[in-house]
Scaffold this active site. Structure first.
Site, PDB file in Angstrom:
ATOM      1  N   GLY A 243       0.745  -0.624  -0.367  1.00 10.27           N
ATOM      2  CA  GLY A 243       0.428   0.153  -0.038  1.00 10.27           C
ATOM      3  C   GLY A 243       0.506   1.300   0.195  1.00 10.27           C
ATOM      4  O   GLY A 243       1.858   1.307   0.636  1.00 10.27           O
ATOM      5  N   SER A 244       0.488   2.296  -0.457  1.00  8.74           N
ATOM      6  CA  SER A 244       0.715   3.368  -0.266  1.00  8.74           C
ATOM      7  C   SER A 244       2.078   4.362   0.612  1.00  8.74           C
ATOM      8  O   SER A 244       2.987   4.094   0.882  1.00  8.74           O
ATOM      9  CB  SER A 244       0.018   4.857  -1.291  1.00  8.74           C
ATOM     10  OG  SER A 244      -1.272   4.309   0.063  1.00  8.74           O
TER      11      SER A 244
ATOM     12  N   GLY B 174     -11.938 -21.006  15.410  1.00 12.27           N
ATOM     13  CA  GLY B 174     -13.068 -21.476  14.786  1.00 12.27           C
ATOM     14  C   GLY B 174     -13.513 -20.391  13.605  1.00 12.27           C
ATOM     15  O   GLY B 174     -15.010 -20.715  12.445  1.00 12.27           O
TER      16      GLY B 174
ATOM     17  N   GLU C 210       2.963   2.603   3.133  1.00 11.66           N
ATOM     18  CA  GLU C 210       4.103   1.789   3.621  1.00 11.66           C
ATOM     19  C   GLU C 210       5.053   1.233   2.617  1.00 11.66           C
ATOM     20  O   GLU C 210       5.993   0.961   2.601  1.00 11.66           O
ATOM     21  CB  GLU C 210       3.924   0.576   3.573  1.00 11.66           C
ATOM     22  CG  GLU C 210       2.461  -0.026   4.282  1.00 11.66           C
ATOM     23  CD  GLU C 210       1.241   0.257   4.240  1.00 11.66           C
ATOM     24  OE1 GLU C 210       0.677  -0.435   3.296  1.00 11.66           O
ATOM     25  OE2 GLU C 210       0.452   1.529   4.655  1.00 11.66           O
TER      26      GLU C 210
ATOM     27  N   GLU D  95      -4.884  -9.526   2.537  1.00 14.93           N
ATOM     28  CA  GLU D  95      -3.748  -8.615   3.692  1.00 14.93           C
ATOM     29  C   GLU D  95      -5.109 -10.073   4.444  1.00 14.93           C
ATOM     30  O   GLU D  95      -4.283 -10.436   5.979  1.00 14.93           O
ATOM     31  CB  GLU D  95      -5.129  -7.515   4.436  1.00 14.93           C
ATOM     32  CG  GLU D  95      -4.122  -6.656   3.597  1.00 14.93           C
ATOM     33  CD  GLU D  95      -5.155  -6.107   2.208  1.00 14.93           C
ATOM     34  OE1 GLU D  95      -4.478  -4.710   1.776  1.00 14.93           O
ATOM     35  OE2 GLU D  95      -6.295  -6.370   2.315  1.00 14.93           O
TER      36      GLU D  95
ATOM     37  N   HIS E 205     -18.784 -25.150  23.346  1.00 16.33           N
ATOM     38  CA  HIS E 205     -19.436 -24.696  22.016  1.00 16.33           C
ATOM     39  C   HIS E 205     -20.795 -24.338  21.869  1.00 16.33           C
ATOM     40  O   HIS E 205     -21.736 -23.356  20.704  1.00 16.33           O
ATOM     41  CB  HIS E 205     -18.999 -25.865  20.988  1.00 16.33           C
ATOM     42  CG  HIS E 205     -19.247 -24.742  18.971  1.00 16.33           C
ATOM     43  ND1 HIS E 205     -19.111 -25.106  17.926  1.00 16.33           N
ATOM     44  CD2 HIS E 205     -19.280 -23.960  18.988  1.00 16.33           C
ATOM     45  CE1 HIS E 205     -19.084 -25.143  17.446  1.00 16.33           C
ATOM     46  NE2 HIS E 205     -19.857 -23.719  17.529  1.00 16.33           N
TER      47      HIS E 205
ATOM     48  N   HIS F  30      -1.954  -2.085   5.310  1.00 19.64           N
ATOM     49  CA  HIS F  30      -1.747  -0.693   4.426  1.00 19.64           C
ATOM     50  C   HIS F  30      -3.186  -0.438   5.486  1.00 19.64           C
ATOM     51  O   HIS F  30      -4.380  -0.709   5.368  1.00 19.64           O
ATOM     52  CB  HIS F  30      -2.733  -0.903   3.360  1.00 19.64           C
ATOM     53  CG  HIS F  30      -2.507   0.472   2.508  1.00 19.64           C
ATOM     54  ND1 HIS F  30      -1.849   1.513   2.880  1.00 19.64           N
ATOM     55  CD2 HIS F  30      -4.379   1.086   1.879  1.00 19.64           C
ATOM     56  CE1 HIS F  30      -2.836   2.292   1.954  1.00 19.64           C
ATOM     57  NE2 HIS F  30      -3.501   2.398   1.909  1.00 19.64           N
TER      58      HIS F  30
END
Length: 539
Positions: free
Chosen positions: A42-43, A413, A45, A64, A294, A87
């Site tokens: 991304g710009s 999960g 970074e 990502e 669960h 980003h």
């Protein structure tokens, strides 16, 4: 990277090149062993990657969530924090599902997120992260946007140590784009302990309970393997002739499943746990919660006449356990201290686990037959990364794991972890065959991981179990009042062609519908030097 090296300006006069934030961070990453950068560009970074060091590796993920999944598998397999670059708010948002999984997996990941330049942040600029430190909470251990550019290197150092301290987990540092070229000081080298020894007086109580009980049972979880305590737990179980169950929803193998004392897997249901543990007077839970549920349950948490002891690396888990004595600290160190006690009186061996009948071939292949066949062709050292929730109970009967570090799945999960995690594990274990055992529905959350495997020529075999449905939801529906013939909306998945999807990313694939062909196809795929996909059509 340069540091205070002489250079010439336009007049030809020698000047000193300033040591920058980027220089300090690269130097720190190299010393901490974080030279693989998992990222989607991304710009904000880009300045980090100018003059990218030749001894570093940029690992590209096409989304990502894939980036964080790869970093998770890599960190677990190397037992060191991995480095992720995302980003701004959009990138962190896309990654949140697997950040949540990394948090539940207790995986140490240093996540850096790009931010717009400090000078325009008051104007709510395009692609800025408005509350960058709040966005990933509560599923990071720590997050910060340093107050000054020169504080960035120390913030990343602190992030690394926080990530590595037990219980481990992801952290996030938000970094404005104009910080990287500001002057900074190198980060001093440090040695920081990452695990604490459990308190001796609590271990003494647990040890005395183990020595005096009549019918002990161990329940082991993923923290055993994370801490490198596999051998110690096996020795302790053998010393006490204790049956050993695996805790519900465990993300790592924690005990050899071909061992004489291995008793099986606990489900995430209170009443069934109590039933399976019945007859034991001491339950020792090692490296797992007591217990993960669960569905809503009723009645006692333990069978009548049983007491609970626990050794866990997370004080929060110890705090919510409903009963019992809990020691908090590093699992391997705690078990080693218990082994240092005098050997108790020998108990008789418990009854062995009943053998499972073989699965036989059928016109429409069963999951049991598919996994039994995979077990027959797989080498014991091959690593399996699994994300096939509806097939997991079958896997636990037909695909045993007998060695440390050979099985990974998600503790959360949440779907979308397995395929990229297989890529990360393969990067961490060069030359080791990795098998991504994935359900058809699960695979579609992060199938872009195949591209990364192809580009890096990794020895991964993706085995897709295709039953054309979200089987876990259909199987679970009766718990919520669905009748046997009631439709469950949104759970049918017709028309997916995984061989074609793999081919579109450069990966050779084979579709298997005939049970008699499966062994041959799997052998060929597992012998390949690069990635392969095997789509297995199952009932």
């Amino acid at each position: 990277m340069t540091s205070n090296a002489p250079r010439s300006d336009a007049s030809g006069l020698a000047q000193s090149t300033p040591f920058t934030v980027r220089d300090a961070v690269i130097d720190l990453m190299r010393r901490l062993g974080m030279t693989s950068v998992f990222a989607n560009p991304g710009s904000t970074e880009l300045p980090l990657f100018r003059d990218f060091p030749q001894d570093f590796r940029y690992v590209l993920g096409l989304q990502e969530a894939v980036v964080v999944g790869m970093a998770d598998g890599y960190a677990q397999a190397t037992r060191n924090a991995s480095f992720v670059n995302l980003h701004s708010a959009a990138g962190v948002g896309n990654a949140m599902g697997n950040i949540f999984t990394a948090f539940r997996n207790r995986t140490p990941i240093v996540i850096t997120a790009g931010q717009q330049a400090r000078s325009i942040l008051p104007f709510d600029p395009f692609l800025a992260s408005t509350q960058a430190t709040e966005l990933p909470k509560p599923y990071v251990k720590w997050s910060i946007e340093p107050a000054r550019a020169e504080d960035v290197p120390l913030a990343i150092a602190r992030a690394y140590y926080v990530a590595m301290q037990e219980p481990r987990g992801p952290v996030l540092v938000s970094i404005p784009v104009d910080d990287w070229d500001r002057a900074a000081e190198p980060v001093p080298a440090r040695v920081v302990s990452t695990g604490a020894r459990p308190e001796p007086f609590v271990l003494e109580q647990i040890g005395a309970a183990l020595d005096t009980c009549e019918r002990p049972v161990f329940v082991v979880g993923g923290a055993v393997d994370r801490a490198g305590g596999w051998d110690e737990v096996v020795s302790l179980a053998e010393r006490h002739n204790a049956r050993v169950f695996v805790a519900p929803m465990t993300g790592r193998c924690a005990f050899p499943e071909d061992h004489r004392l291995f008793a099986g897997f606990l489900p995430a249901m209170r009443e069934k746990i109590v039933e399976l543990l019945g007859g034991h007077d001491l339950i020792f839970v090692i490296g797992a919660p007591a217990f993960t549920y669960h569905v809503e349950g009723h009645g006692p948490h333990l069978p009548a006449g049983a007491t609970l002891c626990q050794l866990i690396d997370d004080p929060a888990i110890a705090a919510w356990a409903p009963t019992g004595t809990a020691a908090v600290g590093n699992i391997r160190l705690g078990v080693a201290d218990l082994l240092s006690r005098p050997a108790p009186t020998t108990r008789p061996l418990p009854a062995p686990r009943a053998a499972r009948p073989r699965a036989e071939p059928s016109a429409l292949m069963s999951v049991a037959f598919a996994l039994q066949t995979l077990a027959e062709v797989r080498h014991a050292n091959d690593i399996v990364v699994e994300e096939a929730p509806s097939s997991r109970p079958v896997m636990q009967n037909y695909l045993p794991f007998t060695r440390s570090g050979t099985f990974y799945t998600m503790d959360s999960g949440g779907l979308g972890y397995g395929m990229p995690a297989a890529v990360g594990v393969a990067l961490a274990k060069p030359g080791t065959r990795v098998i991504g055992l994935i359900g058809d529905g699960s695979s579609m959350y992060s199938i872009q991981a195949i591209y990364s495997a192809v580009q890096m020529k990794l020895p991964i075999t993706f085995v897709i179990l295709n039953n054309s449905r979200y089987a876990a939801l259909q199987d679970f529906a009766p718990e919520f009042g669905f009748g046997p013939d009631d439709p469950v909306q949104g759970t049918d998945l017709p028309g997916l062609d995984f061989v074609s999807l793999a081919a579109g990313m450069g990966c050779h694939g084979t579709r298997v519908t005939d049970a008699e062909r499966l062994q041959e196809v799997l052998r060929e795929a597992l012998a390949s030097s690069g990635p392969r996909l095997v789509e297995v059509v199952v009932a």
